[in-house]
Design an enzyme around this catalytic site. Structure first.
Site, PDB file in Angstrom:
ATOM      1  N   ASP A  98     -10.604  58.059 -24.339  1.00 29.93           N
ATOM      2  CA  ASP A  98     -10.985  57.601 -25.699  1.00 29.93           C
ATOM      3  C   ASP A  98     -12.053  58.580 -26.442  1.00 29.93           C
ATOM      4  O   ASP A  98     -12.817  59.425 -25.546  1.00 29.93           O
ATOM      5  CB  ASP A  98     -11.561  56.181 -25.557  1.00 29.93           C
ATOM      6  CG  ASP A  98     -12.098  55.685 -26.908  1.00 29.93           C
ATOM      7  OD1 ASP A  98     -11.453  55.860 -27.987  1.00 29.93           O
ATOM      8  OD2 ASP A  98     -13.367  55.498 -27.046  1.00 29.93           O
ATOM      9  N   ASP A 154     -14.448  58.102 -29.596  1.00 28.11           N
ATOM     10  CA  ASP A 154     -15.885  57.516 -29.952  1.00 28.11           C
ATOM     11  C   ASP A 154     -16.459  56.686 -28.999  1.00 28.11           C
ATOM     12  O   ASP A 154     -15.649  55.609 -28.688  1.00 28.11           O
ATOM     13  CB  ASP A 154     -15.727  57.044 -31.455  1.00 28.11           C
ATOM     14  CG  ASP A 154     -14.878  57.823 -32.257  1.00 28.11           C
ATOM     15  OD1 ASP A 154     -14.883  59.174 -32.167  1.00 28.11           O
ATOM     16  OD2 ASP A 154     -14.460  57.514 -33.324  1.00 28.11           O
TER      17      ASP A 154
HETATM   18 MG    MG Z   1     -14.249  54.049 -28.460  1.00 26.50          MG
END
Ligand code: MG
Ligand code: ZN
Length: 202
Positions: free
Chosen positions: A12, A14
Site C-alpha cells: 500500500d 499512504d
Molecule cells: Mg494506507
C-alpha cells in the site's frame, strides 16, 4: 527465460510507504516513512520485486488529477533512489464506488464514479501486479495499514499479510494477518517468512 513464478511484495502507499496525508495533493507533502528506503533496498537485494498498489479515489472526487498521482510516484521513486532502492511497478485505482458517494462529497469525475475490480478491498490491482511481475500469490505478501489492504491480499490469494498498526493503536488481530509496527518490520518478517507465523494460508 523461465516461467517459474516468484514471490512479490505488494505495498500500500499512504500510511505504509509514505506519510499519510488525507487526499495528499501537494508534492512537497510526499515523505517516506522511516526505514522504508532501507526495507525496499533489502527486497531489491533479495530479488523480490516490489509493487505499489494504492486507492486514489481523490481523483474521482475531483481533489486532484491523475497526473498528480503519477507525479507523486515520480517523487517517491526519486526519494527511494536517494536510499539506493527502487520499486518495480505501480498501480492505482482512481475510482469511487457509487455507494461511497455522499451529499458532501459526491465526486466530480463522472466516468470514475463506478464500481470497479481494482478499488481495495477488491483484488484487481494486486492481481495485475502479480501477473505483470510473474508473481506466485502463495509466496507473495501484502503490506498495508488498513483492513481493506488485508482483505485485498486475501482475495488475491497472497500467502502473507502484514497490517501496520501504529504504536498506541490496536487492530483486530486475526489468524490470517500479522500485526506489525512499520513497513520495515513487515519486510524483516517477510524475508524470514519460512520461520515466521501469521500466514494468510489456512
Ligand atoms: Mg494506507
Ligand atoms: Zn478502480
Amino acid at each position: 527465460m523461465t516461467s517459474k513464478r516468484r514471490p512479490v511484495l505488494l505495498a500500500d502507499r499512504d500510511g505504509t510507504l509514505i506519510r499519510d496525508v488525507p487526499y495528499l495533493s501537494r508534492i512537497d507533502d510526499v515523505a517516506l516513512l522511516p526505514g522504508v528506503g532501507e526495507a525496499i533496498a533489502r527486497l531489491n537485494r533479495a530479488g523480490v520485486p516490489v509493487a505499489i498498489v494504492t486507492n486514489q479515489s481523490g481523483v474521482a472526487r475531483g481533489y486532484f488529477p491523475e497526473e498528480f498521482v503519477l507525479e507523486t510516484q515520480v517523487r517517491i521513486m526519486e526519494l527511494l533512489d536517494d536510499a539506493g532502492a527502487r520499486v518495480d511497478a505501480f498501480y492505482y485505482c482512481p475510482h469511487l464506488e457509487p455507494d461511497e458517494r455522499t451529499r458532501r462529497d459526491p465526486g466530480s469525475v463522472p466516468h470514475l464514479l463506478r464500481s470497479c475490480d481494482c478499488r481495495k478491498p477488491a483484488p484487481g490491482l494486486l492481481l495485475r501486479a502479480l501477473s505483470d511481475l510473474s508473481g506466485d500469490p502463495a509466496q507473495s505478501a501484502i503490506v498495508g495499514d488498513a483492513d481493506r489492504d488485508m482483505r485485498a491480499g486475501e482475495a488475491a490469494g497472497c500467502g502473507w499479510g502484514y497490517r501496520i498498526v501504529p504504536e498506541g493503536e490496536t487492530a483486530a488481530q486475526g489468524p490470517r494477518v500479522t500485526l506489525v509496527r512499520s513497513f520495515f518490520d513487515a519486510v524483516e518478517l517477510y524475508l524470514k517468512r519460512s520461520e515466521g507465523k501469521g500466514s494468510l494460508e489456512r
